[in-house]
Scaffold this active site. Structure first.
Site, PDB file in Angstrom:
ATOM      1  N   SER A 253      33.673   2.844   3.747  1.00  0.00           N
ATOM      2  CA  SER A 253      33.641   2.892   5.174  1.00  0.00           C
ATOM      3  C   SER A 253      33.634   1.462   5.240  1.00  0.00           C
ATOM      4  O   SER A 253      34.263   1.404   4.638  1.00  0.00           O
ATOM      5  CB  SER A 253      32.233   4.416   6.005  1.00  0.00           C
ATOM      6  OG  SER A 253      33.555   4.531   7.140  1.00  0.00           O
ATOM      7  N   LYS A 257      35.337  -2.261   3.607  1.00  0.00           N
ATOM      8  CA  LYS A 257      36.378  -2.598   3.508  1.00  0.00           C
ATOM      9  C   LYS A 257      35.708  -4.201   2.886  1.00  0.00           C
ATOM     10  O   LYS A 257      36.344  -5.333   2.320  1.00  0.00           O
ATOM     11  CB  LYS A 257      36.267  -2.672   4.800  1.00  0.00           C
ATOM     12  CG  LYS A 257      36.688  -1.669   5.327  1.00  0.00           C
ATOM     13  CD  LYS A 257      36.919  -1.833   7.281  1.00  0.00           C
ATOM     14  CE  LYS A 257      36.417  -0.159   7.813  1.00  0.00           C
ATOM     15  NZ  LYS A 257      37.294   1.129   8.223  1.00  0.00           N
ATOM     16  N   TRP A 344      40.319  10.212  10.305  1.00  0.00           N
ATOM     17  CA  TRP A 344      40.779   9.060  10.770  1.00  0.00           C
ATOM     18  C   TRP A 344      40.669   7.765  10.001  1.00  0.00           C
ATOM     19  O   TRP A 344      41.543   6.755  10.345  1.00  0.00           O
ATOM     20  CB  TRP A 344      39.288   9.153  11.422  1.00  0.00           C
ATOM     21  CG  TRP A 344      38.573   7.123  12.161  1.00  0.00           C
ATOM     22  CD1 TRP A 344      38.163   6.225  11.661  1.00  0.00           C
ATOM     23  CD2 TRP A 344      39.532   7.167  13.500  1.00  0.00           C
ATOM     24  NE1 TRP A 344      37.970   5.915  12.756  1.00  0.00           N
ATOM     25  CE2 TRP A 344      38.889   5.846  14.106  1.00  0.00           C
ATOM     26  CE3 TRP A 344      40.325   8.033  14.120  1.00  0.00           C
ATOM     27  CZ2 TRP A 344      39.684   5.494  15.603  1.00  0.00           C
ATOM     28  CZ3 TRP A 344      41.175   7.515  15.495  1.00  0.00           C
ATOM     29  CH2 TRP A 344      40.452   5.475  15.875  1.00  0.00           C
ATOM     30  N   HIS A 394      33.685  12.772   6.203  1.00  0.00           N
ATOM     31  CA  HIS A 394      33.672  11.524   5.534  1.00  0.00           C
ATOM     32  C   HIS A 394      32.358  10.820   4.842  1.00  0.00           C
ATOM     33  O   HIS A 394      31.500  10.731   5.899  1.00  0.00           O
ATOM     34  CB  HIS A 394      33.337  10.302   7.115  1.00  0.00           C
ATOM     35  CG  HIS A 394      33.364   8.973   7.137  1.00  0.00           C
ATOM     36  ND1 HIS A 394      34.574   7.958   6.461  1.00  0.00           N
ATOM     37  CD2 HIS A 394      33.042   7.988   7.762  1.00  0.00           C
ATOM     38  CE1 HIS A 394      34.344   7.031   6.836  1.00  0.00           C
ATOM     39  NE2 HIS A 394      33.455   7.038   7.338  1.00  0.00           N
TER      40      HIS A 394
HETATM   41  C1  GTR Z   1      34.586   4.618  11.812  1.00  0.00           C
HETATM   42  C2  GTR Z   1      35.157   3.460  11.850  1.00  0.00           C
HETATM   43  C3  GTR Z   1      35.805   3.081  10.584  1.00  0.00           C
HETATM   44  C4  GTR Z   1      34.632   3.024   9.735  1.00  0.00           C
HETATM   45  C5  GTR Z   1      33.764   3.925   9.985  1.00  0.00           C
HETATM   46  C6  GTR Z   1      32.272   3.285   8.984  1.00  0.00           C
HETATM   47  O1  GTR Z   1      33.679   3.918  13.742  1.00  0.00           O
HETATM   48  O2  GTR Z   1      36.475   3.012  13.029  1.00  0.00           O
HETATM   49  O3  GTR Z   1      36.477   1.708  10.682  1.00  0.00           O
HETATM   50  O4  GTR Z   1      34.038   1.555   9.411  1.00  0.00           O
HETATM   51  O5  GTR Z   1      32.939   3.675  11.334  1.00  0.00           O
HETATM   52  O6  GTR Z   1      31.801   2.517   9.181  1.00  0.00           O
HETATM   53  O7  GTR Z   1      31.147   4.601   9.533  1.00  0.00           O
END
Ligand code: GTR
Length: 413
Positions: A253, A257, A344, A394
Site C-alpha cells: 500500500s 509506493k 480502490w 487489500h
Molecule cells: C488508502 C489510500 C491508498 C493506500 C492505503 C494504505 O487510504 O487511499 O493510497 O495508501 O490507504 O496505505 O493503506
C-alpha cells in the site's frame, strides 16, 4: 420551500469551497476515459533503443522528473549514523532462526532520531537473502513473540495505544520465510516520520535537515520512508549473516509506493515487490479508476512534494506516469501484485503499468509480462516482471508471500 433553498445554498457552498466533492472517483470500468501515456522509450523526440541510451539519458531523466514533480529527492546517509544491537536470540523459532533488534541511530550518541529494526535470519545458512519491508503498526505487531520490544517511540507516537502483539503477523509470515531460507528485516515506518500533515515538523525532515543537506519541502513523506529502507540496507551490509547482494525490498500500500521510489534511488536492492501499492505506486495515474491524483493529494498532502498538487486537476500534464517508475527498476526482478477486492488501488492500472514497463526490460533482453491481457485470478504471469491478482482484499497474505518466495527462488537466490 425554505428548507429546499437552504439545502441548495449549502450544496452550492460545498461545491464552491471543495471542488473535489463534485467529482467523485470513478469505479466503473466502462467510464474509464481514453488516455495517452508519456512515451517510455523516447527522449526529446529521440527513440531510446538500447541499454546505453536508457542508462545514460532516459533513466536519469525519468528519475529527475519524479524528483521534481512527484516525490522529491532522497538524500544519502547521515555521516554520524551508527548501529547498536540491543538484543540477540540465536535460538529463536525453536532454534531455526536468529532474532536481532538493532537501533539505527542517525546522529552521534543515543538520544537523537533513530529507527528500530527487527531482524530474523535463518540459522541453517552462513549468509541469507533477506526480505525488507516497513510495517504499519510497530515491530511487536509483526510476530506473536512476546519478547519483541515495544519501543518508547511507538508508545509516545502511536495513536493506537493498545499493544496488539502479533496482530499483523499474517502480513509477515516469518516462519514460512525462514523455512525457505530467507530472512526478514522490518521496522515501524513512523519511527522516521509520523504519517500526518504535520509529521515533518518532528520527523527527520526537520531533525536531520542539516546533516542530510535537504530542506523539508524538497521531499515528501513517501520519499522519507523510501530513505528509511535504504538505511536498513546500510545496516544489512554490515551484518555477517546477511547476503547483502540478495536483499529484496517489499512494501504494501502506501509503503509499497515508498518502496518503489526508494528502490528507484537505491540500486543495492536486488529485487522489488509492490504489494497493492495503487495510486502513487504501481497504478497508472492517467487511468481514472479508483483513487486518483486529486483524491490522494487531498487526503494525503504530506506524501508528495508541493509541485504534485499542480496535477490534481491536470493529470494529463504530468510529465511521467507510473509505468516509467516501474521501468527504472530494470533489469532487476520486479513483482507487482493486486487484489480482486482492492478496486480502490485499480488492479488493472497496476497491471498495465507493469506491462508497459516490460519494454524497458526488453532492452536488457529480459522478458517481462507476456501479454497486455490480465492473467486469471491467482495465476502469476511474467518473468523478470511478474504480476498476480489474487482473490481477497487489500492486504498481504500467505498466498502473496508464497509467490514472492517462488519469484525470489527463481531470480534472486
Ligand atoms: C488508502 C489510500 C491508498 C493506500 C492505503 C494504505 O487510504 O487511499 O493510497 O495508501 O490507504 O496505505 O493503506
Amino acid at each position: 420551500m425554505r428548507l429546499l433553498i437552504r439545502f441548495l445554498t449549502a450544496t452550492m457552498f460545498l461545491l464552491m469551497t471543495d471542488g473535489v466533492a463534485a467529482q467523485n472517483e470513478n469505479m466503473d470500468e466502462s467510464k474509464v476515459n481514453p488516455y495517452t501515456l508519456p512515451d517510455l522509450l523516447s527522449s526529446n523526440g529521440k527513440k531510446i533503443s538500447n541499454v546505453k541510451q536508457w542508462e545514460r539519458s532516459r533513466k536519469p531523466e525519468i528519475l529527475s522528473l519524479y524528483q521534481q514533480h512527484v516525490y522529491g529527492r532522497i538524500p544519502g546517509r547521515p555521516s554520524a549514523m551508527h548501529f547498536i544491537t540491543t538484543s540477540i536470540d540465536r535460538n529463536a523459532l525453536q532454534g531455526k532462526a536468529t532474532r536481532k533488534e538493532v537501533t539505527i541511530h542517525f546522529t552521534a550518541g543515543e538520544q537523537g532520531p533513530s529507527l528500530h529494526l527487527l531482524l530474523w535470519i535463518p540459522n541453517e545458512r552462513i549468509k541469507s537473502p533477506v526480505f525488507v519491508g516497513l510495517n504499519f503498526d510497530g515491530n511487536h505487531t509483526t510476530h506473536a513473540d512476546s519478547t519483541i520490544t515495544v519501543t518508547e517511540k511507538w508508545k509516545t507516537t502511536s495513536k493506537n495505544k493498545a499493544i496488539l502483539r502479533g496482530s499483523q503477523s499474517t502480513r509477515w509470515q516469518v516462519d514460512t520465510l525462514i523455512a525457505h531460507g530467507y530472512g526478514l528485516a522490518t521496522a515501524w515506518y513512523q519511527d522516521v516520520e509520523r504519517d500526518d500533515s504535520t509529521g515533518w515538523q518532528t520527523g527527520i525532515r526537520t531533525t536531520l535537515q542539516e546533516s542530510l543537506q535537504i530542506t523539508p519541502k524538497e521531499w515528501g513523506a513517501l520519499a522519507v520512508w523510501g530513505w528509511a529502507n535504504s538505511r536498513i540496507m546500510d545496516y544489512l551490509e554490515t551484518d555477517e549473516q546477511v547476503d547483502a547482494k540478495r536483499v529484496i525490498l517489499t512494501g504494501h500500500s502506501r509503503l509499497g509506493k515508498a518502496a518503489l521510489w526508494g528502490a528507484a534511488n537505491d540500486k543495492r536492492f536486488a529485487a522489488i515487490i509492490s504489494n497493492n501499492s495503487g495510486e502513487g505506486g504501481a497504478a497508472l495515474a492517467r487511468r481514472n479508476f479508483g483513487e486518483d491524483v486529486k483524491r490522494i493529494n487531498r487526503a494525503f498532502p504530506h506524501w508528495f512534494i508541493g509541485k504534485f498538487k499542480d496535477y490534481s486537476f491536470a493529470v494529463d500534464q504530468l510529465p511521467v506516469d507510473q509505468h516509467m517508475l516501474l521501468a527504472t527498476m530494470a533489469p532487476r526482478p520486479l513483482y507487482v501484485a493486486s487484489a480482486l477486492e482492492d478496486a480502490w488501488a485499480d488492479p488493472k492500472g497496476e497491471f498495465l503499468s507493469a506491462w508497459h514497463a516490460s519494454s524497458a526490460y526488453a532492452l536488457y533482453v529480459k522478458k517481462g509480462l507476456p501479454s497486455s491481457n490480465m492473467p486469471p485470478v491467482n495465476s502469476p504471469a511474467g518473468k523478470w516482471v511478474r504480476y498476480h491478482i489474487r482473490t481477497g482484499k487489500h492486504d498481504v497474505t500467505l498466498f502473496d508471500w508464497q509467490q514472492y518466495i517462488d519469484f525470489a527462488d527463481e531470480y534472486v537466490k
